[in-house]
Design a protein around this motif. Structure first.
Motif, PDB file in Angstrom:
ATOM      1  N   TRP A   3       0.820  -1.218   0.000  1.00 16.12           N
ATOM      2  CA  TRP A   3       0.000   0.000   0.000  1.00 16.12           C
ATOM      3  C   TRP A   3       0.845   1.255   0.000  1.00 16.12           C
ATOM      4  CZ3 TRP A   3       0.508   3.514   3.926  1.00 16.12           C
ATOM      5  CH2 TRP A   3       1.129   3.048   5.102  1.00 16.12           C
ATOM      6  N   PHE A   4       2.034   1.168   0.640  1.00 15.22           N
ATOM      7  CA  PHE A   4       2.932   2.322   0.689  1.00 15.22           C
ATOM      8  C   PHE A   4       3.485   2.615  -0.687  1.00 15.22           C
ATOM      9  CE2 PHE A   4       7.142   4.178   1.315  1.00 15.22           C
ATOM     10  CZ  PHE A   4       6.835   5.229   2.142  1.00 15.22           C
ATOM     11  N   ARG A   6       2.130   1.754  -3.556  1.00 13.51           N
ATOM     12  CA  ARG A   6       1.061   2.213  -4.439  1.00 13.51           C
ATOM     13  C   ARG A   6       0.784   3.703  -4.251  1.00 13.51           C
ATOM     14  NH1 ARG A   6      -1.234  -2.743  -2.965  1.00 13.51           N
ATOM     15  NH2 ARG A   6      -2.590  -1.721  -1.434  1.00 13.51           N
ATOM     16  N   LEU A   7       0.820   4.159  -2.986  1.00 17.06           N
ATOM     17  CA  LEU A   7       0.558   5.569  -2.715  1.00 17.06           C
ATOM     18  C   LEU A   7       1.651   6.446  -3.302  1.00 17.06           C
ATOM     19  CD1 LEU A   7      -1.174   7.724  -1.388  1.00 17.06           C
ATOM     20  CD2 LEU A   7       0.162   7.415   0.694  1.00 17.06           C
ATOM     21  N   LYS A  10       1.262   6.816  -6.987  1.00 17.11           N
ATOM     22  CA  LYS A  10      -0.048   7.251  -7.470  1.00 17.11           C
ATOM     23  C   LYS A  10       0.112   8.525  -8.291  1.00 17.11           C
ATOM     24  CE  LYS A  10      -4.593   8.689  -5.829  1.00 17.11           C
ATOM     25  NZ  LYS A  10      -5.454   8.898  -4.664  1.00 17.11           N
ATOM     26  N   VAL A  90       1.775   9.411   5.317  1.00 14.04           N
ATOM     27  CA  VAL A  90       1.277   8.581   4.230  1.00 14.04           C
ATOM     28  C   VAL A  90      -0.129   8.074   4.550  1.00 14.04           C
ATOM     29  CG1 VAL A  90       1.587   6.362   3.054  1.00 14.04           C
ATOM     30  CG2 VAL A  90       3.533   7.906   3.320  1.00 14.04           C
ATOM     31  N   GLU A  91      -0.361   7.692   5.795  1.00 11.21           N
ATOM     32  CA  GLU A  91      -1.707   7.270   6.204  1.00 11.21           C
ATOM     33  C   GLU A  91      -2.704   8.416   6.069  1.00 11.21           C
ATOM     34  OE1 GLU A  91      -2.298   4.718   9.711  1.00 11.21           O
ATOM     35  OE2 GLU A  91      -0.131   4.819   9.984  1.00 11.21           O
ATOM     36  N   SER A  94      -3.394   9.082   2.362  1.00  7.50           N
ATOM     37  CA  SER A  94      -4.235   8.017   1.833  1.00  7.50           C
ATOM     38  C   SER A  94      -5.685   8.199   2.274  1.00  7.50           C
ATOM     39  CB  SER A  94      -3.711   6.649   2.309  1.00  7.50           C
ATOM     40  OG  SER A  94      -4.514   5.595   1.806  1.00  7.50           O
ATOM     41  N   TYR A  95      -5.886   8.613   3.517  1.00  2.49           N
ATOM     42  CA  TYR A  95      -7.231   8.861   4.032  1.00  2.49           C
ATOM     43  C   TYR A  95      -7.897  10.022   3.287  1.00  2.49           C
ATOM     44  CZ  TYR A  95     -10.840  10.593   7.247  1.00  2.49           C
ATOM     45  OH  TYR A  95     -12.016  11.049   7.780  1.00  2.49           O
ATOM     46  N   GLU A  97      -7.180  11.412   0.326  1.00  5.78           N
ATOM     47  CA  GLU A  97      -7.393  11.165  -1.093  1.00  5.78           C
ATOM     48  C   GLU A  97      -8.489  10.130  -1.329  1.00  5.78           C
ATOM     49  OE1 GLU A  97      -3.549  10.255  -2.726  1.00  5.78           O
ATOM     50  OE2 GLU A  97      -2.989  12.384  -2.845  1.00  5.78           O
ATOM     51  N   GLY A  98      -8.802   9.340  -0.302  1.00  9.56           N
ATOM     52  CA  GLY A  98      -9.853   8.350  -0.421  1.00  9.56           C
ATOM     53  C   GLY A  98     -11.223   8.843  -0.022  1.00  9.56           C
ATOM     54  N   ARG A 110       6.476  12.070  -2.938  1.00  8.41           N
ATOM     55  CA  ARG A 110       5.824  11.574  -4.150  1.00  8.41           C
ATOM     56  C   ARG A 110       5.732  12.612  -5.250  1.00  8.41           C
ATOM     57  NH1 ARG A 110      -0.410  10.529  -3.429  1.00  8.41           N
ATOM     58  NH2 ARG A 110      -0.338  12.813  -3.508  1.00  8.41           N
TER      59      ARG A 110
END
Length: 218
Positions: A3-4, A6-7, A10, A90-91, A94-95, A97-98, A110
């Motif tokens: 998951w790291f 992939r983020l 992205k 990163v968490e 991810s939160y 952007e989701g 990134r």
């Protein structure tokens, strides 16, 4: 961890249309953050991050409309953080952007352009973001680049309510940078609650931004 990776790989969320389509399923504006899940410092009412907006709400569709003032900048939020706090950041990214709003986040590891100057990237990220989250940790306080980015954000909009969002973790208020002590802050005790408060604060700012823009056009 998968998951790291992939983020970090992205693509940048630059498409307005994709953000609009993502958010069409949302039917109401977010609820206000819980007052019991964060500590508040004393400050002038005009600088409060937790104040309610009493005028008519702006729907998520208005925020994501193709002519929304939101698209005047490349990012909705820039996360200012120390390298030692990367996993937590990163968490958070991810939160955000989701979420139904599909927030466009600037994550330096990134999104920075390889080979470009660090100072240039930091300044561009600040100027091209609506809001700035300052993740204030012991690592932040010891990182000169974090302080530099904080000063750039405050210089960009010193009195803009809700744009600079201090988030304290493992740091007492007395150790918070003096420049941020006149702002209400979010204290990260429960991560899930803090993430929701950050999201709600960004939404409120974008709502006010869209509302102000529509008022000027009328």
């Amino acid at each position: 961890a998968g998951w790291f990776r992939r983020l970090l790989h992205k693509p940048k969320p630059s498409s307005v249309e994709s953000s609009i389509n993502t958010s069409r399923s949302a039917s109401s504006s977010p609820s206000s953050s819980s007052s019991t899940s964060a500590k508040s410092s004393s400050s002038s009412p005009s600088m409060s991050l937790t104040r309610s907006i009493h005028s008519s709400p702006v729907s998520l569709l208005d925020i994501n409309a193709s002519d929304s003032a939101r698209w005047a900048k490349s990012y909705d939020v820039c996360i200012c953080h120390s390298e030692v706090d990367l996993e937590l950041v990163v968490e958070l990214v991810s939160y955000l952007e989701g979420q139904p709003e599909s927030f466009r986040c600037f994550l330096q590891l990134r999104d920075a352009v390889p080979g470009s100057a660090v100072v240039t990237e930091l300044c561009d990220a600040v100027q091209n973001s609506h809001c700035w989250v300052m993740l204030i940790t012991p690592g932040f306080l010891q990182d000169p680049w974090c302080k530099y980015q904080m000063h750039q954000a405050l210089a960009e909009a010193p009195m803009a309510n809700g744009r600079t969002i201090p988030v304290l973790k493992d740091v007492d208020r007395k150790d918070c940078p003096r420049e941020l002590r006149n702002l209400y802050y979010i204290y990260m005790a429960l991560k899930e609650n803090s993430f929701r408060q950050i999201r709600d604060t960004i939404v409120r700012y974008l709502q006010e931004l869209c509302r102000s823009s529509m008022s000027r056009m009328e």
